[in-house]
Scaffold this active site. Structure first.
Site, short mmCIF file in Angstrom:
data_model
loop_
_atom_site.label_atom_id
_atom_site.label_comp_id
_atom_site.label_asym_id
_atom_site.label_seq_id
_atom_site.Cartn_x
_atom_site.Cartn_y
_atom_site.Cartn_z
N SER A 188 0.92 -0.99 0.12
CA SER A 188 -0.04 0.09 0.00
C SER A 188 0.93 1.18 -0.13
O SER A 188 1.97 1.00 -0.10
CB SER A 188 -0.86 0.09 1.29
OG SER A 188 -0.08 0.23 2.60
N LYS A 189 0.22 2.41 0.01
CA LYS A 189 1.16 3.63 0.15
C LYS A 189 2.02 3.74 1.12
O LYS A 189 3.12 4.29 0.94
CB LYS A 189 -0.01 4.81 0.13
CG LYS A 189 -0.44 5.19 -0.90
CD LYS A 189 -1.11 6.61 -0.74
CE LYS A 189 -2.50 7.07 -1.69
NZ LYS A 189 -3.72 6.37 -1.73
N ARG A 190 1.89 3.03 2.35
CA ARG A 190 2.63 3.24 3.35
C ARG A 190 4.12 2.63 3.15
O ARG A 190 5.10 2.97 3.58
CB ARG A 190 2.12 2.22 4.46
CG ARG A 190 0.96 2.82 5.41
CD ARG A 190 0.53 1.98 6.47
NE ARG A 190 -0.01 0.69 5.96
CZ ARG A 190 0.66 -0.51 6.04
NH1 ARG A 190 1.88 -0.73 6.76
NH2 ARG A 190 0.40 -1.45 5.46
N HIS A 191 4.09 1.74 2.02
CA HIS A 191 5.38 1.08 1.68
C HIS A 191 6.33 2.07 0.72
O HIS A 191 7.44 1.63 0.48
CB HIS A 191 5.12 -0.16 1.09
CG HIS A 191 4.60 -1.04 2.17
ND1 HIS A 191 3.16 -1.43 2.11
CD2 HIS A 191 5.02 -1.90 3.07
CE1 HIS A 191 2.95 -2.32 2.81
NE2 HIS A 191 4.04 -2.55 3.49
#
Ligand code: GLU
Length: 491
Positions: free
Chosen positions: A254-257
């Site tokens: 996801s965006k977190r990565h």
């Protein structure tokens, strides 16, 4: 068998790595077998739909160079390829199932369903979901209530007490108790809109899809789809649920990565070749010891037997390696063309957006070999070349002084360096190196100590792209000017 597969995104967001991987595997599978690859827009969720996401999808795949054989933009024998243009079909097929007793009209209002949900919750009932109340209505009663204009949905009759079995090409035989499927799911809503399940199954059938390659998160929907195919009397396609894509922490990517949308990768200066090459390896392997693949090579090699069951881990470092590789492989003209938008944005040639004149364009192209091996992303190129296009500030005197030396010595070396500019500008790298080495030796100085003040004067920094190439691009006059400015400050 003539293979036909599809990418069926819901345009409710920007195209991201996961979607691109699904599309790419479908594309490669079709190409590897001489089959056809279809794009179908699943836009039944009109509240989350946005035309901008459709445009983003087209832009993304045009940029990647992944093309479909049939789709909303190019048409084809099963047009339209946008579900919102096919609502009449879904209605017709839902009605057909109801007429055959495989589906039924349900008149329960949203409030009644909500009450049911709350009652069950309070009673901690084991059963959840719809209680199949309308399943037992007689066809006559249902017809009467419909005729009276009563609002209703159509629900699929899930056969009770059975187990649905199907084969997944990757995961093997799957058996799913019907009791574990959401009780009699809605297939047509009261406003006549289909749900995802109905539209998906009807379209895959009508479009002649032979293989459904899709993300593993759709696996729980598949038993329901299989039941629907059988209810229609249709042969289900072959299913292949693709390995998950995880971040390094084992959580769904996801965006977190990091960057996840392709737009973001583009903005950061990734090349399409790198993304395609890397994404094609997420959950698949082709040839032992071979990392680099063109789209054509992938098309030649792909097969469902190349997929692995284990989740794929998205490694940004590995992708960066690919990107650096493909940047290195570009010829100067191509790389300059790719880097130009980044240079314009950064204002390399004046205020942001200012285009280079002919000379600066030529210098920019000539500068590519200087940085090719030193960048991983296109975005890095303009900052690395800034010193060629605007005179750097003269750094503090200490920057000019070689180790274990002093300012007078640095000035002396810089003056010596200055005298070498003319010849160096006319030599290639090897020639210039030999020449400068010789001059250093003659002066009893180390090559590095001679180069250092020169580098700082010309580039404004102790670390820079190769100096001789830089001098050739700057030219004699500008090089001397910079050295003179530095000398004036130092003295
Ligand atoms: N519209 C679904 C999605 O957005 C398609 C799932 C499928 O491929 O069947 O992923």
């Amino acid at each position: 068998m003539n293979i036909k597969d599809r990418y069926a995104p819901s345009p409710t967001g920007l195209q991201h790595i996961g979607g691109v991987r699904t599309a790419l595997f479908n594309y490669l599978f079709a190409r590897s077998s001489g089959g056809r690859f279809i794009l179908r827009l699943e836009d039944t969720d009109r509240t989350r739909f946005d035309e901008a996401f459709v445009q983003n999808l087209y832009d993304t795949f045009a940029w990647l160079g992944v093309h479909w054989d049939e789709g909303p933009d190019i048409g084809g024998p099963a047009a339209p390829y946008v579900q919102s243009g096919r609502f009449d079909l879904y209605k017709k097929y839902a009605q057909e199932l109801a007429d055959a007793g495989r589906a039924y009209c349900c008149f329960c209002s949203a409030e009644a369903l909500e009450t049911l949900r709350k009652e069950r919750e309070q009673a901690h009932a084991r059963e959840t979901g719809y209680d199949r109340r309308c399943r037992s209505l007689s066809p006559e009663e249902a017809a009467d209530r419909k005729a009276a204009g009563e609002s209703h949905v159509i629900r699929l009759k899930i056969p009770l007490g059975e187990t649905t079995r199907f084969r997944d090409r990757l995961l093997g035989d799957i058996a799913w108790k019907n009791g574990d499927i959401n009780p009699d799911p809605v297939i047509l809503k009261s406003d006549g809109f289909p749900t995802y399940h109905l539209a998906n199954v009807v379209d895959d059938h009508l479009m002649g899809i032979t293989h459904v390659l899709r993300a593993q998160e759709w696996l729980p929907s598949t038993p329901l789809h299989v039941i629907m195919y059988r209810s229609f009397g249709w042969e289900p396609p072959e299913f292949c649920h693709l390995p998950m894509v995880m971040g390094q922490d084992g959580k769904k990517l996801s965006k977190r990565h990091g960057a996840a949308s392709i737009d973001e990768f583009r903005r950061q200066g990734y090349l399409p070749e790198a993304l395609l090459n890397y994404v094609a390896l997420l959950g698949a392997s082709y040839e032992e010891g071979k990392d680099i693949y063109t789209l054509q090579e992938l098309s030649d090699r792909f097969g469902l037997d190349k997929l692995s069951k284990a989740p794929a881990v998205f490694d940004y470092k590995k992708l960066e390696w690919y990107n650096a590789y493909y940047i290195r492989m570009k010829d100067n003209e191509a790389l300059a063309r790719l880097a130009l938008p980044f240079a314009l944005e950064k204002g390399l040639f004046g205020a942001p957006g200012t285009s280079p004149d002919e000379d600066r364009q030529a210098a920019f192209t000539k500068a590519m070999p200087l940085i090719k091996e030193r960048v991983s992303f296109l975005r890095e190129i303009p900052e690395k070349l800034q010193y060629l296009f605007s005179d750097p500030q003269v750094p503090a005197a200490a920057e000019f002084i070689p180790k274990k030396s002093d300012l007078p010595k640095a000035i002396e070396l810089l003056k010596l360096g200055r005298s070498l500019i003319g010849p160096v500008a006319g030599l290639d790298d090897a020639g210039a190196e030999g020449f400068v080495k010789q001059q250093a030796e003659n002066a009893g100085a180390k090559l590095g100590d001679l180069m250092m003040p020169l580098r700082v004067a010309l580039t404004g920094s102790r670390v820079s792209p190769p100096l001789f190439g830089s001098i050739r691009i700057l030219g004699v006059k500008r090089s001397l000017e910079r050295i003179d400015r530095a000398l004036a400050e130092l003295e």
